[in-house]
Scaffold this active site. Structure first.
Site, short mmCIF file in Angstrom:
data_model
loop_
_atom_site.label_atom_id
_atom_site.label_comp_id
_atom_site.label_asym_id
_atom_site.label_seq_id
_atom_site.Cartn_x
_atom_site.Cartn_y
_atom_site.Cartn_z
N HIS A 52 27.75 14.78 9.57
CA HIS A 52 27.14 16.09 9.66
C HIS A 52 26.44 16.32 11.18
CE1 HIS A 52 27.06 17.06 5.20
NE2 HIS A 52 28.13 16.17 5.43
N GLU A 54 23.85 17.26 12.18
CA GLU A 54 22.46 16.89 12.01
C GLU A 54 22.07 15.26 12.29
OE1 GLU A 54 23.52 18.76 9.72
OE2 GLU A 54 22.27 19.69 8.50
N CYS A 82 21.47 19.80 3.93
CA CYS A 82 21.80 19.24 2.86
C CYS A 82 20.89 18.15 2.56
CB CYS A 82 23.21 18.57 2.85
SG CYS A 82 23.54 17.09 3.89
N CYS A 85 21.08 15.12 5.13
CA CYS A 85 20.30 15.18 6.44
C CYS A 85 19.15 15.48 6.30
CB CYS A 85 21.13 16.44 6.90
SG CYS A 85 22.87 16.11 7.30
#
Length: 150
Positions: A52, A54, A82, A85
């Site tokens: 992801h 992040e 999410c 993260c």
């Protein structure tokens, strides 16, 4: 530069992810007034479910800072993080989180879950949501609309 300026940079990263066929989320880590980590979603290209935006940005920042602790850093991301993260942000000891659009289904800051605010967490993060929220949300809506159209 201010929060909106940094969010615009994160949006550019998200736009790059969209061009690559990834969900258009971009993130960057700023410490000491300079960008030390950049990330765009790339789980498809990297065959990595943890890639992801992040996580990618945090990894780059950790290498740049020679530490996984990013105590004086701000993480900018175009979409509310999410659960995975959010927990990584906490583990990195990021001081401040700034995000654009809320994610009512999977957001783990203020929406579906409140992981970063949970009393059991031993680290507190300053959070600012909704920075360029409309622009960030529009990028995601456009991406998914285009994928649904014949």
């Amino acid at each position: 530069m201010d929060d909106q300026d940094y969010m615009r940079l994160a949006l550019e990263l998200g736009e790059g992810a969209a061009r690559a066929g990834e969900v258009p989320v971009g993130a960057l880590v700023v410490a000491g007034g300079r960008v030390v980590g950049r990330g765009a979603n790339r789980p498809i290209a990297s065959h990595d479910p943890t890639a992801h935006a992040e996580i990618v940005a945090l990894r780059e920042a950790g290498l740049a800072q020679s530490s996984y602790r990013l105590r004086d850093a701000t993480l900018y991301v175009t979409l509310e993080p999410c659960a995975m993260c959010a927990q990584a942000i906490l583990h990195a000891r990021v001081r401040r989180l700034v995000f654009g659009a809320w994610d009512p289904r999977l957001g783990a800051v203020d929406s579906a879950f409140q992981i970063v605010h949970a009393p059991a967490q031993n680290h507190r993060i300053e959070v600012l949501g909704g920075v360029l929220g409309a622009e960030c949300g529009d990028l995601l809506k456009t991406f998914f609309r285009e994928r649904r159209e014949p």
